[in-house]
Enzyme design. Sequence first.
Site, short mmCIF file in Angstrom:
data_model
loop_
_atom_site.label_atom_id
_atom_site.label_comp_id
_atom_site.label_asym_id
_atom_site.label_seq_id
_atom_site.Cartn_x
_atom_site.Cartn_y
_atom_site.Cartn_z
N LEU A 142 -60.13 -94.37 -53.02
CA LEU A 142 -59.59 -95.51 -53.79
C LEU A 142 -58.25 -95.19 -54.45
CD1 LEU A 142 -62.58 -97.26 -55.60
CD2 LEU A 142 -61.95 -97.26 -53.21
N GLY B 148 -68.85 -90.56 -57.45
CA GLY B 148 -68.51 -91.12 -58.75
C GLY B 148 -69.34 -92.34 -59.06
N ASN B 149 -69.56 -92.59 -60.35
CA ASN B 149 -70.42 -93.70 -60.77
C ASN B 149 -69.80 -94.45 -61.95
OD1 ASN B 149 -71.68 -90.90 -61.78
ND2 ASN B 149 -71.83 -92.41 -63.41
N LYS C 267 -62.66 -103.73 -68.79
CA LYS C 267 -63.31 -104.46 -67.71
C LYS C 267 -64.76 -104.88 -68.03
CE LYS C 267 -60.74 -102.93 -63.64
NZ LYS C 267 -60.81 -102.30 -62.33
N ASP D 197 -61.97 -106.79 -57.36
CA ASP D 197 -62.01 -105.43 -56.77
C ASP D 197 -62.98 -105.38 -55.59
OD1 ASP D 197 -60.14 -104.17 -58.39
OD2 ASP D 197 -61.63 -103.54 -59.88
N ALA E 50 -65.17 -98.46 -60.82
CA ALA E 50 -64.80 -98.78 -59.44
C ALA E 50 -66.00 -98.62 -58.51
CB ALA E 50 -63.65 -97.90 -58.99
N SER F 231 -49.33 -103.57 -61.27
CA SER F 231 -49.56 -105.02 -61.08
C SER F 231 -48.31 -105.85 -61.33
CB SER F 231 -50.71 -105.49 -61.97
OG SER F 231 -51.90 -104.89 -61.53
#
Length: 289
Positions: A228, A130-131, A71, A107, A134, A22
């Site tokens: 991703l 995936g869980n 997050k 996102d 994201a 970033s």
Amino acid sequence: MIITGSTQLLGVIGDPIAHSLSPVMHNAALAELGVDVVYVAFPVAAEGLEAAIAGFAATGVQGFSVTIPHKQAIVPLLAELTPEARAVGAVNTVWRTERGWMGTNTDVAGFVAPLKQRQGWAGKTALVLGNGGAARAVVAGCGQLGFAVVQVVGRSIQKLAEFKQSWVESPLALTLTTHSWVDLPTLLPTADLVVNTTPVGMHTTADQTPLTAEQLDRVPEAAVVYDLIYTPRPTQLLTLAAQRGLSTVDGLEMLVQQGAVALEIWLQRPAPVPTMRQALEKWLDHKMA
Ligand code: NAP
């Protein structure tokens, strides 16, 4: 740029944070815009989160990005959330308001951006591998694009149940189902979009793939495979998908677009998206060389 007494401060909090891309992306944008603002990485451990944002409020920090592991933990510490952040249950962008810190989740917009260029997602089926955090933005993004069904695959039955339960109160207008990895043979032929949200295939596991070539053979020819992950480019998954003739999307554009939305919130002006993309590509090429 020359840092003076009036230079304003943006940043990113996380732990670890030294690898964050970033600062590269945002400082290139700030230089292009010629504004008196810098963006720096703040290492903030889980136990220091509350003190860090109180410190930011007391000093001149104008806004900040939020990454792993904060997050979700930051949500109860903020004065206000946008509907996107509420739907996802996680925040990646925070800014000052008169009432205190406000948080959103860019996102979702980042994930959706490369898919918006392709028409006709309404009524389609997405398969999400995936869980984690994201995957939450991906589910919300699929909702925005009009998908009818999202099938989420995970390795923990308990986490899958919690994931599904967490959407019960949200205004998501799609059917969300959860599955274990052994269900893939029946799920793959139904997918119009396959999204990898696991870290499998990321730099240290670059020789691995969440789906094998044989599994990708079961995916319909018109499907899009979206990873991703943005290092390496392409991942093993996307290499195999391209060999199979499937359309592919990597994670770099999501990274750029989520950053652009955040910058527009902080500066209240359009973000120089090509500059941000070029800065990241140049940095990643240099790192991979
Ligand atoms: P996370 O919250 O830790 O979730 C990771 C998920 O992957 C979890 O469901 C985890 O399962 C699963 N997983 C981990 N290792 C696995 C394995 N070996 N086999 C199968 N499943 C596995 O992480 P995240 O924040 O969602 O990030 C996930 C990935 O997305 C990372 O690669 C990250 O870089 C990428 N990402 C990219 C962007 C972008 O802008 N392009 C934005 C956000 C994230 P368990 O729950 O069972 O552990």
